[in-house]
Each structure stands twice: as structure tokens, then as C-alpha cells.
Write a protein that holds these residues in place. Sequence first.
Motif, PDB file in Angstrom:
ATOM      1  N   PRO A  60       0.834  -1.212   0.000  1.00 24.76           N
ATOM      2  CA  PRO A  60       0.000   0.000   0.000  1.00 24.76           C
ATOM      3  C   PRO A  60       0.867   1.260   0.000  1.00 24.76           C
ATOM      4  CG  PRO A  60      -0.009  -1.014   2.165  1.00 24.76           C
ATOM      5  CD  PRO A  60       0.738  -1.944   1.252  1.00 24.76           C
ATOM      6  N   SER A  61       0.318   2.353  -0.519  1.00 27.83           N
ATOM      7  CA  SER A  61       1.085   3.607  -0.624  1.00 27.83           C
ATOM      8  C   SER A  61       1.428   4.192   0.741  1.00 27.83           C
ATOM      9  CB  SER A  61       0.318   4.637  -1.452  1.00 27.83           C
ATOM     10  OG  SER A  61      -0.918   4.930  -0.830  1.00 27.83           O
ATOM     11  N   THR A  62       0.736   3.773   1.768  1.00 30.73           N
ATOM     12  CA  THR A  62       1.009   4.311   3.110  1.00 30.73           C
ATOM     13  C   THR A  62       2.391   3.922   3.614  1.00 30.73           C
ATOM     14  OG1 THR A  62      -0.072   2.388   4.121  1.00 30.73           O
ATOM     15  CG2 THR A  62      -1.417   4.371   3.789  1.00 30.73           C
ATOM     16  N   VAL A  63       2.972   2.854   3.044  1.00 29.30           N
ATOM     17  CA  VAL A  63       4.298   2.449   3.526  1.00 29.30           C
ATOM     18  C   VAL A  63       5.348   3.495   3.199  1.00 29.30           C
ATOM     19  CG1 VAL A  63       3.799  -0.015   3.378  1.00 29.30           C
ATOM     20  CG2 VAL A  63       4.941   1.108   1.475  1.00 29.30           C
ATOM     21  N   LEU A  64       5.119   4.258   2.138  1.00 31.17           N
ATOM     22  CA  LEU A  64       6.090   5.304   1.793  1.00 31.17           C
ATOM     23  C   LEU A  64       6.065   6.442   2.804  1.00 31.17           C
ATOM     24  CD1 LEU A  64       5.705   5.483  -2.074  1.00 31.17           C
ATOM     25  CD2 LEU A  64       7.532   4.410  -0.758  1.00 31.17           C
ATOM     26  N   GLU A  65       4.907   6.671   3.394  1.00 31.81           N
ATOM     27  CA  GLU A  65       4.780   7.744   4.381  1.00 31.81           C
ATOM     28  C   GLU A  65       5.482   7.379   5.688  1.00 31.81           C
ATOM     29  OE1 GLU A  65       0.588   8.231   4.747  1.00 31.81           O
ATOM     30  OE2 GLU A  65       0.356   8.783   2.636  1.00 31.81           O
ATOM     31  N   THR A  66       5.478   6.089   6.011  1.00 28.81           N
ATOM     32  CA  THR A  66       6.073   5.666   7.285  1.00 28.81           C
ATOM     33  C   THR A  66       7.479   5.135   7.137  1.00 28.81           C
ATOM     34  OG1 THR A  66       5.113   3.460   7.031  1.00 28.81           O
ATOM     35  CG2 THR A  66       3.829   5.078   8.275  1.00 28.81           C
ATOM     36  N   ALA A  67       7.889   4.873   5.897  1.00 27.65           N
ATOM     37  CA  ALA A  67       9.240   4.329   5.673  1.00 27.65           C
ATOM     38  C   ALA A  67      10.287   5.393   5.971  1.00 27.65           C
ATOM     39  CB  ALA A  67       9.382   3.843   4.234  1.00 27.65           C
ATOM     40  N   ILE A  68      11.489   4.926   6.237  1.00 28.36           N
ATOM     41  CA  ILE A  68      12.609   5.843   6.470  1.00 28.36           C
ATOM     42  C   ILE A  68      12.838   6.632   5.192  1.00 28.36           C
ATOM     43  CG2 ILE A  68      15.080   5.986   6.935  1.00 28.36           C
ATOM     44  CD1 ILE A  68      14.777   3.368   8.491  1.00 28.36           C
ATOM     45  N   THR A  69      12.925   7.921   5.328  1.00 26.88           N
ATOM     46  CA  THR A  69      13.159   8.749   4.157  1.00 26.88           C
ATOM     47  C   THR A  69      14.630   8.732   3.803  1.00 26.88           C
ATOM     48  OG1 THR A  69      13.414  10.697   5.526  1.00 26.88           O
ATOM     49  CG2 THR A  69      11.219  10.281   4.639  1.00 26.88           C
ATOM     50  N   VAL A  70      14.883   8.831   2.540  1.00 25.63           N
ATOM     51  CA  VAL A  70      16.264   8.828   2.052  1.00 25.63           C
ATOM     52  C   VAL A  70      16.860  10.198   2.303  1.00 25.63           C
ATOM     53  CG1 VAL A  70      17.692   8.624  -0.012  1.00 25.63           C
ATOM     54  CG2 VAL A  70      15.708   7.144   0.283  1.00 25.63           C
ATOM     55  N   PRO A  71      18.013  10.226   2.909  1.00 24.39           N
ATOM     56  CA  PRO A  71      18.654  11.517   3.098  1.00 24.39           C
ATOM     57  C   PRO A  71      18.949  12.167   1.744  1.00 24.39           C
ATOM     58  CG  PRO A  71      19.726   9.836   4.421  1.00 24.39           C
ATOM     59  CD  PRO A  71      18.768   9.146   3.516  1.00 24.39           C
ATOM     60  N   THR A  72      18.715  13.425   1.676  1.00 26.27           N
ATOM     61  CA  THR A  72      18.988  14.154   0.437  1.00 26.27           C
ATOM     62  C   THR A  72      20.259  14.953   0.619  1.00 26.27           C
ATOM     63  OG1 THR A  72      17.757  16.065   1.200  1.00 26.27           O
ATOM     64  CG2 THR A  72      16.512  14.372  -0.004  1.00 26.27           C
TER      65      THR A  72
END
Length: 150
Positions: A60-72
Motif C-alpha cells: 500500500p502507498s502508506t508504507v512510503l509515508e512511514t518508511a525511512i526517508t532517504v537523506p537528500t
Amino acid sequence: MPFNLDKFVASPSVEELDSLKKSEIVKVAKHYGIEFQPLMRKDEIKRYVLEYLVDEGVLPSTVLETAITVPTDNTFELKRLEKEMEREREREERERKEREMQMQKEKEEREMQMQKEKEEREMQMQMQREKEAREHEFRLKQLELGVIKA
């Protein structure tokens, strides 16, 4: 327990993906044909895998909201700013210590000057008392000799 790619592909989950080593995430990404740079960090590759699995409807798309964000690149700028701030704090601390040392030195110099002036005053007072004592003794001698009349 060793990583089993087939098992992961049959039933992918964010939890299992989070537990994988970089080399195992690389295997998953290659299996799905996800393009990535070999020098990328683990979290960056994992993010690509998650986005792919969401795009394919596997997760589900919600996993992107809770996943660790990639450092930019902002992460590197933030680290650079943190180091700069730390250097600034260290510089300010050195300057503060130098000011304290300078103030202590000036205080000691003032105290030495005051002590010197005090000693000079005491010496002048001692010399004045000795002079007065000699003059008094001289007058007494004159009285004894009758040079001066009382």
C-alpha cells in the motif's frame, strides 16, 4: 536465518525489508530490475524498492509515508552546518577563555601595582617617622646642651 529471495518475493513486507542487509536489498532490487547506483546507501536502494513495490500495487502507498526517508543533499548541508556551528562554539569558547585569562592577568597586574604603591606609601611614612624621630632627638640634644631654651 539466511535471506531467502524467493520467500521475500512471494510475500514482501516492509518489516522484512527493514531487516535486510544492503547486499540483500541489492538482490531484491536486481530481481525486480530496479536501476540504482552501486555506491548508493542502503536506505536509498530500499526506498527505490519500496517505491517500485507500491507502484506495482504489491504494497500500500502508506508504507512510503512511514518508511525511512532517504537523506537528500540537504543532509550533507545540515552536517556541514552542524560542523561549522561546532567550530564556531569552539572558537567562542577559546575566545572566552582568552578573555578570562586576560582579565585575570590584568587583575593580577592591578593588585601588584596596588601592592607596590602601598609599599611605597609605607616606606615614605617610615622615612617620615624616622626623620621626625631624628629631629626630635636633635632638639633633645640641643636642650641638653643648653643651645635652646625650653
